[in-house]
Design a protein around this motif. Structure first.
Motif, PDB file in Angstrom:
ATOM      1  N   ILE A  95       0.845  -1.194   0.000  1.00 35.25           N
ATOM      2  CA  ILE A  95       0.000   0.000   0.000  1.00 35.25           C
ATOM      3  C   ILE A  95       0.879   1.241   0.000  1.00 35.25           C
ATOM      4  CG2 ILE A  95      -1.698   1.309   1.355  1.00 35.25           C
ATOM      5  CD1 ILE A  95      -2.738  -1.404   2.381  1.00 35.25           C
ATOM      6  N   PHE A  96       0.504   2.197  -0.792  1.00 31.44           N
ATOM      7  CA  PHE A  96       1.270   3.434  -0.933  1.00 31.44           C
ATOM      8  C   PHE A  96       1.468   4.131   0.424  1.00 31.44           C
ATOM      9  CE2 PHE A  96       1.329   8.081  -1.472  1.00 31.44           C
ATOM     10  CZ  PHE A  96       2.498   8.206  -2.205  1.00 31.44           C
ATOM     11  N   TYR A  97       2.702   4.580   0.642  1.00 32.15           N
ATOM     12  CA  TYR A  97       3.046   5.323   1.865  1.00 32.15           C
ATOM     13  C   TYR A  97       4.126   6.320   1.483  1.00 32.15           C
ATOM     14  CZ  TYR A  97       4.331   6.098   6.801  1.00 32.15           C
ATOM     15  OH  TYR A  97       4.575   6.644   8.037  1.00 32.15           O
ATOM     16  N   ASP A  98       3.881   7.617   1.731  1.00 35.06           N
ATOM     17  CA  ASP A  98       4.779   8.658   1.230  1.00 35.06           C
ATOM     18  C   ASP A  98       5.734   9.205   2.286  1.00 35.06           C
ATOM     19  OD1 ASP A  98       2.993  10.025   2.777  1.00 35.06           O
ATOM     20  OD2 ASP A  98       2.361  11.441   1.202  1.00 35.06           O
ATOM     21  N   GLN A  99       5.775   8.552   3.463  1.00 29.44           N
ATOM     22  CA  GLN A  99       6.712   8.976   4.491  1.00 29.44           C
ATOM     23  C   GLN A  99       7.796   7.909   4.671  1.00 29.44           C
ATOM     24  OE1 GLN A  99       4.726  10.599   8.055  1.00 29.44           O
ATOM     25  NE2 GLN A  99       2.789  10.484   6.932  1.00 29.44           N
ATOM     26  N   ASN A 100       8.738   8.175   5.552  1.00 29.54           N
ATOM     27  CA  ASN A 100       9.787   7.201   5.803  1.00 29.54           C
ATOM     28  C   ASN A 100       9.289   6.136   6.783  1.00 29.54           C
ATOM     29  OD1 ASN A 100      11.705   8.515   4.164  1.00 29.54           O
ATOM     30  ND2 ASN A 100      12.267   9.893   5.832  1.00 29.54           N
ATOM     31  N   ILE A 101       9.400   4.884   6.378  1.00 31.68           N
ATOM     32  CA  ILE A 101       9.003   3.780   7.250  1.00 31.68           C
ATOM     33  C   ILE A 101      10.024   3.655   8.382  1.00 31.68           C
ATOM     34  CG2 ILE A 101       8.570   1.290   7.373  1.00 31.68           C
ATOM     35  CD1 ILE A 101       7.916   1.384   4.384  1.00 31.68           C
ATOM     36  N   PRO A 102       9.568   3.527   9.626  1.00 29.00           N
ATOM     37  CA  PRO A 102      10.522   3.368  10.734  1.00 29.00           C
ATOM     38  C   PRO A 102      11.494   2.220  10.483  1.00 29.00           C
ATOM     39  CG  PRO A 102       8.305   3.727  11.570  1.00 29.00           C
ATOM     40  CD  PRO A 102       8.167   3.558  10.094  1.00 29.00           C
ATOM     41  N   LYS A 103      12.740   2.422  10.873  1.00 28.34           N
ATOM     42  CA  LYS A 103      13.789   1.449  10.598  1.00 28.34           C
ATOM     43  C   LYS A 103      13.461   0.075  11.161  1.00 28.34           C
ATOM     44  CE  LYS A 103      18.773   0.666  11.155  1.00 28.34           C
ATOM     45  NZ  LYS A 103      20.043   1.204  11.735  1.00 28.34           N
ATOM     46  N   ASP A 104      12.892   0.032  12.369  1.00 25.88           N
ATOM     47  CA  ASP A 104      12.580  -1.265  12.968  1.00 25.88           C
ATOM     48  C   ASP A 104      11.488  -2.003  12.202  1.00 25.88           C
ATOM     49  OD1 ASP A 104      10.745   0.691  13.812  1.00 25.88           O
ATOM     50  OD2 ASP A 104      10.228  -0.430  15.620  1.00 25.88           O
ATOM     51  N   ILE A 111       9.741  -4.481   4.242  1.00 18.50           N
ATOM     52  CA  ILE A 111       9.080  -3.494   3.377  1.00 18.50           C
ATOM     53  C   ILE A 111       9.848  -2.175   3.465  1.00 18.50           C
ATOM     54  CG2 ILE A 111       6.955  -2.214   2.930  1.00 18.50           C
ATOM     55  CD1 ILE A 111       5.412  -4.501   4.230  1.00 18.50           C
ATOM     56  N   SER A 112      10.380  -1.742   2.347  1.00 18.07           N
ATOM     57  CA  SER A 112      11.185  -0.520   2.308  1.00 18.07           C
ATOM     58  C   SER A 112      10.384   0.646   1.738  1.00 18.07           C
ATOM     59  CB  SER A 112      12.426  -0.746   1.445  1.00 18.07           C
ATOM     60  OG  SER A 112      12.052  -0.986   0.099  1.00 18.07           O
ATOM     61  N   ASP A 113      10.927   1.852   1.884  1.00 17.63           N
ATOM     62  CA  ASP A 113      10.287   3.044   1.319  1.00 17.63           C
ATOM     63  C   ASP A 113      10.107   2.893  -0.188  1.00 17.63           C
ATOM     64  OD1 ASP A 113      10.324   4.164   3.841  1.00 17.63           O
ATOM     65  OD2 ASP A 113      12.139   5.346   3.486  1.00 17.63           O
ATOM     66  N   GLU A 114      11.117   2.332  -0.854  1.00 17.74           N
ATOM     67  CA  GLU A 114      11.067   2.195  -2.315  1.00 17.74           C
ATOM     68  C   GLU A 114       9.910   1.289  -2.751  1.00 17.74           C
ATOM     69  OE1 GLU A 114      14.796   3.720  -1.005  1.00 17.74           O
ATOM     70  OE2 GLU A 114      13.812   1.810  -0.465  1.00 17.74           O
ATOM     71  N   LEU A 115       9.657   0.251  -1.978  1.00 14.84           N
ATOM     72  CA  LEU A 115       8.606  -0.695  -2.360  1.00 14.84           C
ATOM     73  C   LEU A 115       7.215  -0.067  -2.305  1.00 14.84           C
ATOM     74  CD1 LEU A 115       9.806  -3.985  -0.591  1.00 14.84           C
ATOM     75  CD2 LEU A 115       9.719  -3.542  -3.048  1.00 14.84           C
ATOM     76  N   VAL A 116       6.982   0.807  -1.338  1.00 13.80           N
ATOM     77  CA  VAL A 116       5.628   1.347  -1.187  1.00 13.80           C
ATOM     78  C   VAL A 116       5.391   2.629  -1.985  1.00 13.80           C
ATOM     79  CG1 VAL A 116       5.261   0.284   1.064  1.00 13.80           C
ATOM     80  CG2 VAL A 116       6.288   2.564   0.929  1.00 13.80           C
ATOM     81  N   ARG A 117       6.449   3.238  -2.483  1.00 14.77           N
ATOM     82  CA  ARG A 117       6.280   4.491  -3.227  1.00 14.77           C
ATOM     83  C   ARG A 117       5.449   4.299  -4.508  1.00 14.77           C
ATOM     84  NH1 ARG A 117       7.803   6.414   0.954  1.00 14.77           N
ATOM     85  NH2 ARG A 117       9.550   7.870   1.272  1.00 14.77           N
ATOM     86  N   SER A 118       5.557   3.129  -5.122  1.00 15.14           N
ATOM     87  CA  SER A 118       4.820   2.875  -6.361  1.00 15.14           C
ATOM     88  C   SER A 118       3.617   1.966  -6.144  1.00 15.14           C
ATOM     89  CB  SER A 118       5.748   2.241  -7.404  1.00 15.14           C
ATOM     90  OG  SER A 118       6.295   1.025  -6.916  1.00 15.14           O
TER      91      SER A 118
END
Length: 238
Positions: A95-104, A111-118
């Motif tokens: 699911i799209f998420y436009d903020q930084n995912i917490p490291k933990d 699931i990384s930031d890159e995966l949810v950006r698209s």
């Protein structure tokens, strides 16, 4: 109720992007979603024989535990008919998420930031998930987390409450193993000799939960539970 009109609605809604801050533009569509939820309430799944019960076992991964502050990152689900797992009927989406995912959370879920950006928006994913699930009863392990997020986002995105019944696995496993109190999914899998594969992936967790549900449903039937109502009655006596 017939679901073909709902399928037509789904297709029309999917032509638009429905984000957290967006809305369903056609008020008739929103009204129909509310109507669908009301129709689901009329189905008394409590009295359906357990081996005939249509179930969607699902899991979500989130950025935290508070729906008002956190977001759903992925949903995974698999269908069951009674205790039979229908392997070919699976659902998974980021699911799209436009903020930084917490490291933990990145380390826990992969699931990384890159995966949810698209990834598609929460509205698009929920619509597809409801299409996949139709009027099945939901099952989740320690379901309060899933219930809280689904209720919050159904109201936020579609302006209608989440009406699906969600049954917690604890209603089954505690009537068989009452010594288990809030046992983790991995511990329950280890106890039942279920391989733990790709933990904290929503689809993988849903599949492991489905195996748990299957095992304990058969055990519940052995002690005389024929329906969910019987399961709840047994649970109340613990």
């Amino acid at each position: 109720m017939a679901f073909e009109p709902f399928m037509q609605l789904i297709r029309s809604v999917q032509k638009r992007r429905i984000g957290v801050g967006g809305s369903v533009q056609n008020t008739q569509q929103m009204a129909y979603l509310r109507h669908l939820q009301k129709e689901m309430n009329k189905e008394n799944a409590m009295l359906v024989p357990l081996q005939e019960l249509d179930v969607v076992v699902f899991d979500i991964e989130t950025t935290g535990f508070i729906p008002e502050k956190d977001s759903i990152l992925s949903i995974g689900a698999i269908k069951m008919k009674g205790s039979k797992i229908i392997e070919e009927e699976q659902f998974y989406s980021l699911i799209f998420y436009d903020q930084n995912i917490p490291k933990d959370i990145v380390e826990l879920t992969g699931i990384s930031d890159e995966l949810v950006r698209s990834a598609p928006s929460i509205g698009d994913v929920l619509i597809k998930f409801f299409e996949f699930s139709q009027d099945a009863t939901f099952v989740a392990h320690h379901a309060t987390h899933e219930r809280n997020f689904m209720q919050y986002y159904s109201t936020k995105v579609f302006k209608t409450p989440f009406k699906h019944r969600i049954v917690d696995t604890s209603f089954l496993y505690k009537i068989i193993n009452p010594q288990f109190q809030n046992i983790s999914l991995e511990s329950l899998c280890e106890y039942n000799k279920i391989p733990i594969i790709d933990r904290h992936n929503a689809l993988s967790d849903a599949k492991m939960t489905a195996k748990i549900w299957s095992i304990y449903m058969n055990k519940a039937i052995e002690i005389g539970c024929e329906t969910l109502e019987d399961v709840y009655t047994h649970f109340a006596k613990i």
